[in-house]
Design an enzyme around this catalytic site. Structure first.
Site, PDB file in Angstrom:
ATOM      1  N   GLY A  13       0.625  -1.153   0.090  1.00  0.00           N
ATOM      2  CA  GLY A  13      -0.108   0.067  -0.373  1.00  0.00           C
ATOM      3  C   GLY A  13       0.635   1.385   0.115  1.00  0.00           C
ATOM      4  O   GLY A  13       1.600   1.460   0.651  1.00  0.00           O
ATOM      5  N   THR A 142       5.358   1.810   5.830  1.00  0.00           N
ATOM      6  CA  THR A 142       3.934   1.320   6.217  1.00  0.00           C
ATOM      7  C   THR A 142       3.130   2.480   7.044  1.00  0.00           C
ATOM      8  O   THR A 142       3.604   2.731   8.147  1.00  0.00           O
ATOM      9  CB  THR A 142       4.360   0.174   7.099  1.00  0.00           C
ATOM     10  OG1 THR A 142       2.448  -0.201   6.973  1.00  0.00           O
ATOM     11  CG2 THR A 142       5.201   0.334   8.138  1.00  0.00           C
ATOM     12  N   ASP A 144       0.882   1.706   9.239  1.00  0.00           N
ATOM     13  CA  ASP A 144       0.030   1.029   9.827  1.00  0.00           C
ATOM     14  C   ASP A 144       1.069   1.301  10.768  1.00  0.00           C
ATOM     15  O   ASP A 144       0.756   0.553  12.523  1.00  0.00           O
ATOM     16  CB  ASP A 144      -0.283  -0.437   9.257  1.00  0.00           C
ATOM     17  CG  ASP A 144      -1.177  -0.880   8.353  1.00  0.00           C
ATOM     18  OD1 ASP A 144      -1.659   0.129   8.654  1.00  0.00           O
ATOM     19  OD2 ASP A 144      -0.928  -2.093   7.719  1.00  0.00           O
ATOM     20  N   MET A 190      -7.919   3.172   9.678  1.00  0.00           N
ATOM     21  CA  MET A 190      -6.876   2.415   8.992  1.00  0.00           C
ATOM     22  C   MET A 190      -6.440   1.618   9.959  1.00  0.00           C
ATOM     23  O   MET A 190      -6.576   2.423  10.473  1.00  0.00           O
ATOM     24  CB  MET A 190      -6.331   2.342   7.756  1.00  0.00           C
ATOM     25  CG  MET A 190      -7.448   2.656   6.561  1.00  0.00           C
ATOM     26  SD  MET A 190      -5.860   3.318   4.916  1.00  0.00           S
ATOM     27  CE  MET A 190      -6.790   2.675   3.309  1.00  0.00           C
ATOM     28  N   GLU A 247     -11.159   0.021  11.329  1.00  0.00           N
ATOM     29  CA  GLU A 247     -10.994  -1.254  11.038  1.00  0.00           C
ATOM     30  C   GLU A 247     -11.066  -2.323  11.403  1.00  0.00           C
ATOM     31  O   GLU A 247     -12.176  -3.165  10.639  1.00  0.00           O
ATOM     32  CB  GLU A 247     -11.234  -0.653   9.537  1.00  0.00           C
ATOM     33  CG  GLU A 247      -9.282  -1.162   9.073  1.00  0.00           C
ATOM     34  CD  GLU A 247      -8.537  -1.001   7.903  1.00  0.00           C
ATOM     35  OE1 GLU A 247      -9.627  -0.830   7.061  1.00  0.00           O
ATOM     36  OE2 GLU A 247      -7.270  -1.153   7.951  1.00  0.00           O
ATOM     37  N   LEU A 298      -8.344   7.921   1.194  1.00  0.00           N
ATOM     38  CA  LEU A 298      -7.984   9.831   1.435  1.00  0.00           C
ATOM     39  C   LEU A 298      -7.247   9.893   2.274  1.00  0.00           C
ATOM     40  O   LEU A 298      -6.196  10.729   2.698  1.00  0.00           O
ATOM     41  CB  LEU A 298      -9.212  10.735   1.797  1.00  0.00           C
ATOM     42  CG  LEU A 298     -10.334  10.083   0.750  1.00  0.00           C
ATOM     43  CD1 LEU A 298     -12.276  11.205   1.104  1.00  0.00           C
ATOM     44  CD2 LEU A 298     -10.516  10.399  -0.812  1.00  0.00           C
ATOM     45  N   GLN A 299      -7.424   9.140   3.904  1.00  0.00           N
ATOM     46  CA  GLN A 299      -6.034   9.212   4.770  1.00  0.00           C
ATOM     47  C   GLN A 299      -4.584   9.101   4.650  1.00  0.00           C
ATOM     48  O   GLN A 299      -3.962   9.579   4.544  1.00  0.00           O
ATOM     49  CB  GLN A 299      -6.936   8.109   5.806  1.00  0.00           C
ATOM     50  CG  GLN A 299      -6.938   7.118   6.036  1.00  0.00           C
ATOM     51  CD  GLN A 299      -7.220   6.392   6.900  1.00  0.00           C
ATOM     52  OE1 GLN A 299      -6.729   6.048   7.785  1.00  0.00           O
ATOM     53  NE2 GLN A 299      -8.741   5.289   6.619  1.00  0.00           N
ATOM     54  N   ARG A 300      -4.433   8.463   3.290  1.00  0.00           N
ATOM     55  CA  ARG A 300      -2.946   7.845   3.435  1.00  0.00           C
ATOM     56  C   ARG A 300      -2.469   8.364   1.698  1.00  0.00           C
ATOM     57  O   ARG A 300      -0.870   8.325   2.337  1.00  0.00           O
ATOM     58  CB  ARG A 300      -2.420   5.937   2.931  1.00  0.00           C
ATOM     59  CG  ARG A 300      -3.327   5.816   1.910  1.00  0.00           C
ATOM     60  CD  ARG A 300      -2.861   4.063   1.695  1.00  0.00           C
ATOM     61  NE  ARG A 300      -2.750   3.294   0.284  1.00  0.00           N
ATOM     62  CZ  ARG A 300      -3.437   2.294   0.039  1.00  0.00           C
ATOM     63  NH1 ARG A 300      -3.453   0.985   0.613  1.00  0.00           N
ATOM     64  NH2 ARG A 300      -3.053   1.893  -1.278  1.00  0.00           N
TER      65      ARG A 300
END
Lengths: 421, 421
Positions: A13, A142, A144, A190, A247, A298-300
């Site tokens: 991603g 990442t 995350d 996310m 999520e 949109l966030q990333r």
């Protein structure tokens, strides 16, 4: 003297700042042309290497390369394609070495998360076994924030900032409407199994009563009754309730809450969307008017509100990867080391790829308040510097003027093709 | 000499810049204290006037008032409460005049959309009938951009900018992932019956192939088969497809597409969320991997990426309202008049409230391309200046440093209470 070529690929991603790392790699390589020749990029990530679909970055102007620093997404294309183990699909690794050899590639830079660091580590092993001289350097990325050793992961700080800014703004909005209209707002974010992004929403809550009032973490099992009681109490006290939900939220049976609710017109479970499920639950149980948002990509991709710290670190890690390679290092990844929280200071460190690969760093329990719905002071101390500073892109016609590269293909040198697994 | 007091209230859905109008009103009033005494704000909009729940803005520092210019939402609280006709509920209008009289209010400023301009017009009528001297000035506000006469509505330009920036960023993201992952991205936007906000997404599409590839307008009946064919063709051609869909999209039977899809676990229709319906449809019909986003309140609260043009116009309209009132005008609304498209020039105009009230301006058909999925050059020429320029708020700890007013209550002067209808 011109050095051997470098291969660079983006993996998994994409983020608001992975191109800043690409910018760092390319600029550092160009400044060290006695050590490194051309930077050859994989078109659509590692697939580009496997299929010999390569991009000649030497044709990009220095302005275009500089523009990568403020352009979100993966400029060369990324992919979700995980190489198997060396035993399971040796042919893939052999093919990579064949392509690298054909293009005189002596440096391998792989920009991605845990899986990518694992791949980089395996390629380093194999090239060593085959006596093919290749310096393999991973570059962390990442949203995350789940890589070990490094203090944080490039891409995360900008998502964190986006989420904190967004829940603050939506909180102001709902607060002004709550007397006669919306009383509950739910923002889905996310982060998969890790609650780092959800936790970042908590940064907006600086004073008693401010949004977000409740955070639902993937690390904490969702307790419907307890949650509903808290929403009720929050609305009674503050007039409204702003919620951030990850999520990856799961219920007591381990199922994703996102999967438990919505069905399409044919009765199929609708994937994605825990926010509407939570909002619907509140409506059923408390009868409160709600709104919900799912920011999704949109966030990333939100480079317009990227964290300056994040941009600087992503860029520095790209440069550091090149410097490590030139210094003869192999099978390592540059990391962010935190020197001090406040005032924040950081430095570039170094981790062995084998220590990074396949280890997932989740949010420590002591970063979540005892009740399970907020962040602690130690969490705030950790997160706050990562969203510090703004780094606005240039605008044209009212819109961010992001670059698009030419991505000119490099002539193929192999007469064999390769079928992806 | 001190003038009579002014009453100011915010109405309906709030925006990123309605407080900029409040800033303009308050600053202009303070500069003209010989004409206007205190600015008294309605707590939660017109409800504050009806219930004599009033805010004494004279206690706010000039720094706090200046901060309203960069603070989203409604600083005094807004409400969704429509006053009925004079014949239907005269008691409400009588009550307003009683409260105004008790607090020596000689100026009424009402900041809202079409309904609010209608209310302002009725209050002007009644005060005239009753010989109560009151100058009533409307101040336009609505993200839906659906007021007549004025070139555009404050609040719209900033949502337009947010939507155009967001679909550009998400488009870059999907483009880089599309080889192996997400091929379709759907962004749902606000706008109710008017496609202005959806159209603004089209500004991001400056060159062939750029996002968004398809826009679904509320003005164009949704034709599922035609749409699916176009998505398919777009993915074949560009590798991915980015779509902007208006929440107000309807099918041939006039039903909202949002209502036609999702059901909760109990089989109830799930309100809101046309994006997941469209995405699910694409998945069923074409089997393509999708992502979707619903920005909801994030789009109208996004002061961090507000349009400079919008902020300046909202502020100027607030000031103009005060200047008109001082000049003896009544039952009017300051408007934006477009002098020139390029380079963009605008001026303050004036409309009679009776001409503004209850007229909805939808997107002209010639602003939508013939195929129904894009915007025309004339639409771009109209929209482009409205998103021009950035007007960043100050930041603290990595977050926008928005103001919160004290909102100190003004002592009540009436011994009667009022029950809301």
């Amino acid at each position: 003297m011109v050095g051997r070529n470098a291969f660079y690929a983006q993996s998994g991603g994409v983020t608001a700042v992975i191109n800043a790392s690409a910018c760092g790699v390319t600029q550092a390589a160009r400044e060290n042309s006695d050590s490194i020749g051309n930077v050859i990029a994989g078109h659509n990530g590692i697939i580009g290497a496997l299929t010999e679909d390569l991009i000649d970055t030497s044709l990009e102007s220095s302005d275009a390369i500089a523009g990568l620093r403020y352009t979100p997404s993966g400029a060369f294309g990324s992919c979700r394609y995980k190489l198997k183990g060396l035993d399971e699909n040796l042919a893939e690794y052999e093919r990579l070495l064949a392509v690298f050899k054909a293009h005189d590639i002596g440096y391998f830079f792989y920009n991605g998360g845990g899986d990518s660091q694992d791949t980089t580590s395996k390629i380093a092993q194999l090239s060593h076994q085959r006596d093919y001289p290749l310096r393999c350097i991973g570059i962390p990325k990442t949203v995350d924030n789940d890589l070990p050793i490094t203090d944080n992961c490039p891409g995360f700080g900008s998502v964190a900032k986006y989420v904190a800014v967004s829940i603050r703004e939506a909180g102001y909005d709902v607060a002004s409407m709550s007397k006669t209209s919306t009383k509950v707002f739910v923002l889905e974010v996310m982060g998969r199994h890790a609650g780092w992004i959800a936790a970042a929403g908590g940064l907006a809550h600086e004073q008693e009563g401010e949004a977000p009032h409740l955070i639902l973490f993937p690390e904490i099992t969702f307790d419907e009754s307890d949650f509903i009681q808290r929403v009720d109490a929050c609305v009674a006290r503050h007039g409204y309730c702003a919620i951030v939900v990850s999520e990856g939220l799961r219920n007591a049976s381990g199922k994703f809450v996102a999967d438990s609710g919505l069905r399409d017109a044919f009765g199929h479970a609708q994937l994605g969307g825990v926010a509407p499920v939570i909002a619907g639950l509140i409506q059923q149980r408390l009868g409160l008017k709600y709104h919900w948002a799912v920011a999704d990509y949109l966030q990333r991709a939100a480079r317009h509100i990227a964290s300056k710290t994040d941009v600087e670190q992503a860029y520095a890690l790209g440069r550091a990867a090149v410097e490590m390679a030139i210094a003869g290092k192999n099978a390592v990844m540059p990391t962010i080391e935190r020197v001090r929280d406040d005032p924040y200071e950081w430095a570039i460190g170094e981790a062995r790829l084998e220590d990074v690969a396949n280890v997932e760093k989740t949010l420590p329990r002591d970063f979540i308040t005892e009740d399970g719905y907020g962040i602690t002071e130690s969490c705030r101390r950790y997160l706050s510097p990562l969203i510090a500073g703004e780094d606005y892109p240039p605008y044209r016609n009212g819109l961010p003027d992001y670059v698009r590269l030419q991505n000119a293909p490099l002539a193929k040198r192999l007469d064999t093709t390769f079928e992806l697994d």
